[in-house]
Design an enzyme around this catalytic site. Structure first.
Site, mmCIF file in Angstrom:
data_model
loop_
_atom_site.group_PDB
_atom_site.id
_atom_site.type_symbol
_atom_site.label_atom_id
_atom_site.label_comp_id
_atom_site.label_asym_id
_atom_site.label_seq_id
_atom_site.Cartn_x
_atom_site.Cartn_y
_atom_site.Cartn_z
ATOM 1 N N ASP A 22 1.624 1.061 -8.968
ATOM 2 C CA ASP A 22 0.889 -0.192 -9.199
ATOM 3 C C ASP A 22 1.317 -0.839 -10.514
ATOM 4 O O ASP A 22 1.686 -0.145 -11.469
ATOM 5 C CB ASP A 22 -0.617 0.104 -9.218
ATOM 6 C CG ASP A 22 -1.447 -1.147 -8.986
ATOM 7 O OD1 ASP A 22 -0.891 -2.177 -8.553
ATOM 8 O OD2 ASP A 22 -2.666 -1.089 -9.245
ATOM 9 N N ASN A 70 -2.451 -5.269 1.941
ATOM 10 C CA ASN A 70 -1.489 -6.139 1.234
ATOM 11 C C ASN A 70 -1.018 -7.317 2.084
ATOM 12 O O ASN A 70 -0.422 -8.267 1.565
ATOM 13 C CB ASN A 70 -0.275 -5.343 0.732
ATOM 14 C CG ASN A 70 -0.581 -4.426 -0.443
ATOM 15 O OD1 ASN A 70 0.029 -3.382 -0.608
ATOM 16 N ND2 ASN A 70 -1.534 -4.811 -1.289
#
Ligand code: IPE
Ligand code: IPE
Ligand code: MG
Length: 251
Positions: A22, A70
Site C-alpha cells: 500500500d 479496487n
C-alpha cells in the site's frame, strides 16, 4: 485442529509472508507525479522484494495487487493497473520460470479482461512444475469473495454427493484460492494503514501482523528483513499455553 497449526514456536523465519502493498498513490503525490508512476515504481519494489525473500528464509510470498473493491477506482487508474499486469508478466515470466518460481494468481477470474485471464493461465501453467519459491499475486481478490466461492464449491460437492458428513476447517480451506500454499505466518502492510482491507481473512487467523511506515514503492529486501526480524522475535502461541522456559531452551 486444522493442519496449519505448527507444532512449536521455534523463532525461525516465516515460511509464508503475505504483503498488502500500500502507498503507491501517496508516494507519487509526495513527488508531484501521477499515481500511475507510483504503481509502476511499486512493480519495481515488488521485483526487489521477491529477489531478496529467499535469503531471509521466506519460501512463499503472497502480495495483494488488486482488490475486488479496487474496481471502484477511476477508470484510468484501473486500466493502468491492468496494463501493469500485462507488462510485468510479459517481461518477467521467462525469468521467474528460469529461477524456479511458481507463480499463482489468487482471486476471481470472471470479471477480468479476457487477455489478462489468458496471461494468468499461461503464467501458472509455465511455472506449475517449479518448487524453489512460490509467488502468489492476489488480483481481483477479496477475502470475503474467496470464502463465498469456497462455500459455493462445497455446496456443489454436497449436491453431487462428493462431499458427505460434517464440513471440516481443512476441507473448507481446500476450496480457498490459497489451497496448496503453506500456512500464512506473517502479514505485512505498508504505508502505515492499520487494517486488512479484505485480504486473506480466513488465512489471517493466526498470522502475525506487522505494520510498516514505509510507502510500497520504497520497499525492498531491507524493509522485508525488518519485518522478518520482528516476526522472529514474536511469541506465537496459537491459543495454547506459553511454553515453559527450559523447554524453549531445549528447542
Ligand atoms: C496500493 O497503493 C496499490 C493498490 C491498491 C493497487 P494505493 O494506490 O492504494 O496507494 P495509496 O493508498 O492511495 O497511497
Ligand atoms: C488494499 O489497499 C488493496 C491492495 C493493496 C491491492 P487499498 O489501498 O485498496 O485499501 P484501503 O482502501 O486503503 O482500505
Ligand atoms: Mg491504498
Amino acid at each position: 485442529m486444522p493442519d496449519d497449526t505448527p507444532a512449536s514456536n521455534h523463532g525461525g523465519p516465516p515460511l509464508h509472508v503475505a504483503v498488502i502493498m500500500d502507498g503507491n498513490g501517496r508516494w507519487a503525490k509526495a513527488r508531484g507525479l501521477p499515481r500511475s508512476v507510483g504503481h509502476r515504481e511499486g512493480v519495481e519494489a515488488l521485483k526487489r522484494t521477491i529477489r531478496g525473500a529467499p535469503a531471509l528464509g521466506v519460501g512463499c510470498l503472497t502480495v495483494f495487487g488488486f482488490s475486488t473493491e479496487n474496481w471502484s477506482r477511476p477508470e484510468d487508474e484501473v486500466s493502468d493497473l491492468m496494463g501493469l499486469v500485462r507488462t510485468y508478466v510479459a517481461s518477467d515470466l521467462a525469468r521467474l520460470a528460469k529461477e524456479g518460481v511458481r507463480l499463482r494468481i489468487l482471486g476471481r477470474r470472471r470479471g477480468l479482461p479476457d487477455d489478462i485471464a489468458r496471461i494468468i493461465e499461461k503464467a501458472e501453467a509455465d511455472t506449475a512444475h517449479n518448487d524453489r519459491f512460490m509467488l502468489q499475486v492476489a488480483f481481483n481478490y477479496g477475502g470475503r469473495a474467496d470464502i463465498v466461492d469456497a462455500a459455493e464449491a462445497h455446496a456443489r460437492r454436497v449436491a453431487s454427493g462428493q462431499a458427505t458428513g460434517p464440513l471440516t476447517e481443512d476441507a473448507f480451506g481446500a476450496g480457498l484460492s490459497t489451497a496448496g500454499a503453506p500456512p500464512v505466518d506473517l502479514i505485512v502492510r505498508t504505508s502505515g494503514e492499520l487494517r486488512l482491507s479484505n485480504f486473506l481473512l480466513w488465512e489471517a487467523a493466526y498470522a502475525e501482523l506487522v505494520f510498516q511506515d514505509i510507502l510500497w514503492p520504497d520497499y525492498g529486501p531491507e524493509a522485508l528483513g525488518r519485518a522478518v526480524a520482528e516476526f522472529r522475535a514474536r511469541d506465537r502461541r496459537f491459543g495454547g499455553r506459553k511454553p515453559a522456559e527450559p523447554l524453549r531452551e531445549a528447542i
